[in-house]
Design a protein around this motif. Structure first.
Motif, short mmCIF file in Angstrom:
data_model
loop_
_atom_site.label_atom_id
_atom_site.label_comp_id
_atom_site.label_asym_id
_atom_site.label_seq_id
_atom_site.Cartn_x
_atom_site.Cartn_y
_atom_site.Cartn_z
N UNK A 49 0.83 -1.20 0.00
CA UNK A 49 0.00 0.00 0.00
C UNK A 49 0.87 1.26 0.00
N UNK A 50 1.96 1.24 0.76
CA UNK A 50 2.87 2.39 0.77
C UNK A 50 3.48 2.61 -0.61
N UNK A 64 -2.86 10.39 1.96
CA UNK A 64 -3.11 9.02 2.43
C UNK A 64 -1.82 8.31 2.82
N UNK A 65 -0.73 8.63 2.17
CA UNK A 65 0.56 8.03 2.54
C UNK A 65 0.95 8.47 3.95
N UNK A 66 0.80 9.76 4.24
CA UNK A 66 1.09 10.26 5.58
C UNK A 66 0.17 9.63 6.62
N UNK A 67 -1.10 9.46 6.26
CA UNK A 67 -2.06 8.85 7.17
C UNK A 67 -1.70 7.40 7.46
N UNK A 68 -1.28 6.66 6.45
CA UNK A 68 -0.88 5.26 6.63
C UNK A 68 0.37 5.16 7.50
N UNK A 69 1.33 6.06 7.29
CA UNK A 69 2.52 6.06 8.13
C UNK A 69 2.17 6.37 9.59
N UNK A 70 1.20 7.24 9.79
CA UNK A 70 0.75 7.56 11.14
C UNK A 70 0.08 6.35 11.79
N UNK A 71 -0.72 5.62 11.03
CA UNK A 71 -1.37 4.42 11.57
C UNK A 71 -0.33 3.36 11.93
N UNK A 119 -14.66 21.34 -1.81
CA UNK A 119 -15.10 20.24 -0.96
C UNK A 119 -13.94 19.74 -0.10
N UNK A 120 -14.28 19.20 1.06
CA UNK A 120 -13.26 18.60 1.91
C UNK A 120 -13.81 17.29 2.47
N UNK A 121 -12.94 16.51 3.09
CA UNK A 121 -13.36 15.19 3.57
C UNK A 121 -12.63 14.79 4.83
N UNK A 122 -13.13 13.73 5.47
CA UNK A 122 -12.49 13.09 6.61
C UNK A 122 -12.16 11.65 6.19
N UNK A 123 -10.98 11.18 6.57
CA UNK A 123 -10.57 9.81 6.23
C UNK A 123 -10.21 9.09 7.53
N UNK A 124 -10.69 7.87 7.69
CA UNK A 124 -10.33 7.03 8.83
C UNK A 124 -9.74 5.73 8.29
N UNK A 125 -8.57 5.37 8.79
CA UNK A 125 -7.85 4.19 8.33
C UNK A 125 -7.52 3.32 9.53
N UNK A 126 -7.84 2.03 9.44
CA UNK A 126 -7.54 1.09 10.53
C UNK A 126 -6.70 -0.06 9.99
N UNK A 127 -5.70 -0.44 10.75
CA UNK A 127 -4.82 -1.54 10.36
C UNK A 127 -5.26 -2.83 11.05
N UNK A 128 -5.05 -3.92 10.36
CA UNK A 128 -5.30 -5.24 10.92
C UNK A 128 -4.05 -6.08 10.78
#
Length: 134
Positions: A49-50, A64-71, A119-128
């Motif tokens: 994914x990265x 999204x890359x920054x968000x994934x690294x944060x998760x 327009x703007x948005x909110x994104x929530x990402x969860x790892x498993x």
């Protein structure tokens, strides 16, 4: 009956503390453009994914890359004794919600101005994790 509900609430709280997730709020990209990129990494292993996000030409992939690294960092903080390679992390859930509309003025000729809505948005990402109980 009240004790049982309290035990279930405590169990849910403990489960929530173990979840590794990250949230991005008020990102100034339209939800449709963000969903196009989010759909590419849903259910994919973290390393892959990265790479998808790094080499994607879309502007939403940077956020999204920054968000994934944060998760991933959040997962490491909660699982200090475990290795990322052994856990084989993957993007469990990712969803995009629309946020408020940003109003901007764009200059126009002869002293006029056009009002544009961004327009703007909110994104929530969860790892498993495939190998560990998560």
């Amino acid at each position: 009956m009240g004790v049982r509900k309290k035990n279930m609430a405590d169990q849910l709280k403990a489960d929530r503390k173990q979840r590794a997730f990250a949230k991005l709020t008020n990102c100034p990209t339209s939800p449709r453009k963000m969903r196009l990129v989010a759909d590419q990494i849903r259910g994919v292993e973290v390393e892959k994914a990265l790479q998808i996000l790094k080499f994607s030409p879309k502007e939403a992939s940077i956020n999204l890359e920054k968000l994934l690294l944060s998760a991933i960092a959040n997962w490491q903080a909660k699982n200090e004794d475990k290795s990322i390679e052994e856990a084989s992390l993957f993007v469990k859930t990712i969803y995009v919600d629309s946020a408020g509309m940003l109003k901007r003025l764009r200059p126009a000729p002869q002293g006029r101005a056009h009002r544009i809505r961004k327009r703007s948005n909110h994104v929530t990402l969860e790892l498993g994790s495939k190998n560990l109980s998560n």
